[in-house]
Motif scaffolding. Structure first.
Motif, PDB file in Angstrom:
ATOM      1  N   HIS A  72       0.694  -1.355   0.056  1.00  0.00           N
ATOM      2  CA  HIS A  72      -0.046  -0.112  -0.014  1.00  0.00           C
ATOM      3  C   HIS A  72       0.957   1.406  -0.071  1.00  0.00           C
ATOM      4  N   ILE A  73       0.606   2.314  -0.951  1.00  0.00           N
ATOM      5  CA  ILE A  73       1.379   3.414  -0.853  1.00  0.00           C
ATOM      6  C   ILE A  73       0.555   4.590  -0.845  1.00  0.00           C
ATOM      7  N   GLY A  74       0.806   5.601   0.067  1.00  0.00           N
ATOM      8  CA  GLY A  74       0.231   6.589   0.264  1.00  0.00           C
ATOM      9  C   GLY A  74       0.303   7.980  -0.770  1.00  0.00           C
ATOM     10  N   ASP A  75       0.084   9.147  -0.359  1.00  0.00           N
ATOM     11  CA  ASP A  75       0.170  10.327  -1.189  1.00  0.00           C
ATOM     12  C   ASP A  75       1.519  10.941  -1.042  1.00  0.00           C
ATOM     13  N   ASN A  76       1.978  11.466  -2.174  1.00  0.00           N
ATOM     14  CA  ASN A  76       3.290  12.231  -2.244  1.00  0.00           C
ATOM     15  C   ASN A  76       4.281  11.379  -1.687  1.00  0.00           C
ATOM     16  N   VAL A  77       4.435  10.101  -2.547  1.00  0.00           N
ATOM     17  CA  VAL A  77       5.671   9.221  -2.188  1.00  0.00           C
ATOM     18  C   VAL A  77       6.644   9.249  -3.251  1.00  0.00           C
ATOM     19  N   TYR A  78       7.657   9.558  -2.845  1.00  0.00           N
ATOM     20  CA  TYR A  78       8.969   9.459  -3.969  1.00  0.00           C
ATOM     21  C   TYR A  78       9.717   8.246  -3.615  1.00  0.00           C
ATOM     22  N   ILE A  79       9.853   7.310  -4.530  1.00  0.00           N
ATOM     23  CA  ILE A  79      10.644   6.024  -4.631  1.00  0.00           C
ATOM     24  C   ILE A  79      11.490   5.978  -5.695  1.00  0.00           C
ATOM     25  N   THR A  80      12.931   6.354  -5.011  1.00  0.00           N
ATOM     26  CA  THR A  80      13.839   6.431  -6.352  1.00  0.00           C
ATOM     27  C   THR A  80      14.467   5.359  -6.770  1.00  0.00           C
ATOM     28  N   THR A  81      15.485   5.426  -7.850  1.00  0.00           N
ATOM     29  CA  THR A  81      16.141   4.407  -8.604  1.00  0.00           C
ATOM     30  C   THR A  81      16.413   3.138  -7.515  1.00  0.00           C
ATOM     31  N   GLY A  82      16.249   2.196  -7.938  1.00  0.00           N
ATOM     32  CA  GLY A  82      16.791   0.866  -7.565  1.00  0.00           C
ATOM     33  C   GLY A  82      16.385   0.400  -6.443  1.00  0.00           C
ATOM     34  N   VAL A  83      15.087   0.759  -5.807  1.00  0.00           N
ATOM     35  CA  VAL A  83      14.689   0.436  -4.436  1.00  0.00           C
ATOM     36  C   VAL A  83      14.028  -0.876  -4.755  1.00  0.00           C
ATOM     37  N   LYS A  84      14.112  -1.798  -3.749  1.00  0.00           N
ATOM     38  CA  LYS A  84      13.613  -3.068  -3.782  1.00  0.00           C
ATOM     39  C   LYS A  84      12.516  -3.331  -2.484  1.00  0.00           C
ATOM     40  N   ILE A  85      11.463  -3.608  -2.984  1.00  0.00           N
ATOM     41  CA  ILE A  85      10.270  -3.706  -1.854  1.00  0.00           C
ATOM     42  C   ILE A  85      10.005  -5.110  -1.970  1.00  0.00           C
ATOM     43  N   ILE A  86       9.915  -6.020  -0.812  1.00  0.00           N
ATOM     44  CA  ILE A  86      10.131  -7.368  -0.818  1.00  0.00           C
ATOM     45  C   ILE A  86       9.071  -7.844   0.452  1.00  0.00           C
ATOM     46  N   ASN A  87       8.265  -8.462   0.101  1.00  0.00           N
ATOM     47  CA  ASN A  87       7.082  -8.667   1.156  1.00  0.00           C
ATOM     48  C   ASN A  87       7.203 -10.079   1.808  1.00  0.00           C
ATOM     49  N   HIS A  88       8.179 -10.792   1.449  1.00  0.00           N
ATOM     50  CA  HIS A  88       8.211 -12.026   2.001  1.00  0.00           C
ATOM     51  C   HIS A  88       9.843 -12.078   2.520  1.00  0.00           C
ATOM     52  N   TYR A  89      10.057 -13.208   3.698  1.00  0.00           N
ATOM     53  CA  TYR A  89      11.345 -13.253   4.274  1.00  0.00           C
ATOM     54  C   TYR A  89      11.376 -14.789   4.667  1.00  0.00           C
ATOM     55  N   PRO A  90      12.777 -15.285   4.585  1.00  0.00           N
ATOM     56  CA  PRO A  90      12.972 -16.773   4.989  1.00  0.00           C
ATOM     57  C   PRO A  90      12.900 -17.005   6.457  1.00  0.00           C
ATOM     58  N   ILE A  91      12.230 -18.282   6.624  1.00  0.00           N
ATOM     59  CA  ILE A  91      12.217 -18.844   8.110  1.00  0.00           C
ATOM     60  C   ILE A  91      13.402 -19.686   8.278  1.00  0.00           C
ATOM     61  N   ILE A  92      14.802 -19.231   8.905  1.00  0.00           N
ATOM     62  CA  ILE A  92      15.858 -20.008   8.731  1.00  0.00           C
ATOM     63  C   ILE A  92      15.847 -21.001   9.997  1.00  0.00           C
ATOM     64  N   SER A  93      15.816 -22.299   9.948  1.00  0.00           N
ATOM     65  CA  SER A  93      16.119 -23.136  11.237  1.00  0.00           C
ATOM     66  C   SER A  93      17.442 -23.909  10.897  1.00  0.00           C
ATOM     67  N   GLN A  94      17.633 -24.917  11.823  1.00  0.00           N
ATOM     68  CA  GLN A  94      18.605 -25.853  11.692  1.00  0.00           C
ATOM     69  C   GLN A  94      18.811 -26.819  10.452  1.00  0.00           C
ATOM     70  N   ASP A  95      17.411 -26.917   9.950  1.00  0.00           N
ATOM     71  CA  ASP A  95      17.203 -27.709   8.467  1.00  0.00           C
ATOM     72  C   ASP A  95      17.468 -26.505   7.397  1.00  0.00           C
ATOM     73  N   GLY A  96      17.812 -25.662   7.691  1.00  0.00           N
ATOM     74  CA  GLY A  96      17.921 -24.542   6.446  1.00  0.00           C
ATOM     75  C   GLY A  96      16.361 -23.678   6.353  1.00  0.00           C
ATOM     76  N   VAL A  97      16.207 -23.487   5.075  1.00  0.00           N
ATOM     77  CA  VAL A  97      14.966 -22.509   4.814  1.00  0.00           C
ATOM     78  C   VAL A  97      14.185 -23.703   4.465  1.00  0.00           C
ATOM     79  N   SER A  98      13.091 -23.606   5.277  1.00  0.00           N
ATOM     80  CA  SER A  98      11.993 -24.395   4.926  1.00  0.00           C
ATOM     81  C   SER A  98      10.604 -23.660   4.778  1.00  0.00           C
ATOM     82  N   GLU A  99      10.369 -22.437   4.851  1.00  0.00           N
ATOM     83  CA  GLU A  99       9.399 -21.733   4.508  1.00  0.00           C
ATOM     84  C   GLU A  99       9.601 -20.254   4.549  1.00  0.00           C
TER      85      GLU A  99
END
Length: 161
Positions: A72-99
């Motif tokens: 969701h992006i509001g009013d008067n927002v400036y997102i400049t060159t090269g920005v990465k917006i990532i909505n997920h991240y890994p869950i790291i356990s002893q077995d590695g990345v499972s989800e």
């Protein structure tokens, strides 16, 4: 349980919608697309704008729309060159990345996001916030603050500048 890919799955309506979103997303990143047209393309991909006419999005800005989450992006927002917006991240356990965990990213009004910044995880960026170039945002950012660094930390408040 094994998954057997079939041609019927490949040519489904869901597949074509996802493929079209992926294509529009990558077209919007190109330098020859005018900045005023990028929000229009991103709306078709699922990015939600309060007012798309007051948003500037530079070239090579990546939005993660492949997971089931929203940006969701509001009013008067400036997102400049090269920005990465990532909505997920890994869950790291002893077995590695499972989800992967997913969630919404909410960008408030009057926000400036500096060049090559990375916004990861479900976060909320408050109104009137400034994110310095090259910052890695992994936590919520309060209103009226200036943040920078890896990970992004509060440097100052907008009221004091």
């Amino acid at each position: 349980m094994t998954f057997k890919p079939t041609w019927n799955n490949m040519f489904s309506l869901r597949f074509f919608r996802k493929a079209l979103s992926f294509l529009l997303l990558h077209i919007s990143m190109q330098f020859f697309i005018p900045p005023a047209f990028r929000p229009f393309l991103l709306k078709r991909c699922g990015v939600k704008f309060k007012k798309s006419k007051t948003v500037f999005i530079g070239t090579n800005v990546l939005f993660d729309i492949m997971k089931k989450s929203n940006t969701h992006i509001g009013d008067n927002v400036y997102i400049t060159t090269g920005v990465k917006i990532i909505n997920h991240y890994p869950i790291i356990s002893q077995d590695g990345v499972s989800e992967f965990k997913t969630g919404d990213i909410i960008i408030g009004d009057n926000v400036f996001i500096g060049m090559n910044s990375l916004i990861v995880k479900p976060v909320t960026i408050g109104d009137n916030a400034v994110i310095g170039a090259g910052s890695v945002v992994t936590r919520d950012i309060p209103e009226n603050t200036i943040v920078a660094g890896n990970p992004a930390k509060i440097i100052n408040h907008v009221d004091k500048v």
